[in-house]
Design an enzyme around this catalytic site. Structure first.
Site, PDB file in Angstrom:
ATOM      1  N   GLY A  45       0.822  -1.203   0.000  1.00  0.00           N
ATOM      2  CA  GLY A  45       0.000   0.000   0.000  1.00  0.00           C
ATOM      3  C   GLY A  45       0.853   1.249   0.000  1.00  0.00           C
ATOM      4  CG  ASP A  70      -0.928   0.805  -4.073  1.00  0.00           C
ATOM      5  OD1 ASP A  70      -1.975   0.582  -4.715  1.00  0.00           O
ATOM      6  OD2 ASP A  70      -0.890   1.554  -3.086  1.00  0.00           O
ATOM      7  CG  HIS A 142      -7.238   0.343   6.283  1.00  0.00           C
ATOM      8  ND1 HIS A 142      -6.101  -0.124   5.683  1.00  0.00           N
ATOM      9  CD2 HIS A 142      -6.843   1.396   7.040  1.00  0.00           C
ATOM     10  CE1 HIS A 142      -5.060   0.611   6.062  1.00  0.00           C
ATOM     11  NE2 HIS A 142      -5.492   1.538   6.892  1.00  0.00           N
ATOM     12  CG  ASP A 168      -4.251   3.750   9.173  1.00  0.00           C
ATOM     13  OD1 ASP A 168      -3.918   4.845   9.663  1.00  0.00           O
ATOM     14  OD2 ASP A 168      -4.341   3.556   7.944  1.00  0.00           O
TER      15      ASP A 168
END
Length: 208
Positions: A45, A70, A142, A168
């Site tokens: 990512g 990615d 996510h 995250d």
């Protein structure tokens, strides 16, 4: 003892689109700069290249290589109508794409000889990958399915004393999605890793 390298950003990192704090970026740089010379790291990512710059500079310091993986079509939250959609990243085909922005960032940062861009999904590239890795950074899709697939695709390639970084990681749903923290907890519960760094929403684990 690993060498100590000072972070010197060759571009104005605040002009690069992304969701990484500078403190998190510095932690990624330090992690990559502790790789053994000639090691290999994988970033899952890349978006427009903000985290790739920090990781790439760390890899460059140790003559290591970073594979930036990615498909550059964005995750679920980047699509039209979603919370993190950016209409400036629509390409001439009318589709969401971060590829051109990513390439400009890497070139401007002088990382073309350190960063190898892989235009693929994480799982597709993992199927073709052979060899061990000094560092894996997970910051892809996510959704729970996507995050678990990234973890399961790459965890077996992390060498002993290698690092697993996860972005995250939020303890409560009010602060952010819970897929990354699920992966983080799974990694710790596996008994394969110990936590060594916690900065903002970034967690870095070391393979035992």
């Amino acid at each position: 003892m690993p060498q100590h390298f000072e972070l010197s950003l060759p571009i104005d990192i605040d002009q690069v689109k992304g969701f990484l704090s500078h403190a998190e970026g510095e932690a990624l740089f330090r992690c990559a700069s502790e790789l053994e010379s000639g090691a290999v790291a994988v970033e899952i990512g890349s978006y427009c290249g903000k985290s790739t710059v920090y990781l790439g500079l760390g890899c460059k310091a140790t003559n290591s290589t970073l594979f930036a993986v990615d498909h550059h079509r964005g995750s679920e939250e980047h699509q039209p109508g979603e919370m993190f959609h950016d209409s400036a990243l629509i390409d001439d085909q009318g589709a969401f794409s971060t590829l051109a922005s990513f390439r400009r960032t890497i070139s401007a940062a002088g990382l073309d000889d350190t960063v190898i861009a892989v235009l693929s999904s994480s799982a597709q590239f993992a199927q073709a990958w052979r060899g061990s890795l000094g560092l894996v950074f997970i910051d892809g899709g996510h959704s729970l399915d996507a995050a678990l697939l990234d973890y399961r695709s790459w965890v077996g390639s992390i060498a002993s004393k290698g690092r697993l970084a996860i972005h995250d990681v939020y303890p409560g749903a009010e602060a952010g999605g819970q897929a990354p923290i699920t992966v983080y907890r799974l990694a710790l519960a596996s008994g394969l890793f110990k936590e060594i760094v916690a900065v903002d929403s970034l967690r870095i684990l070391e393979r035992l």
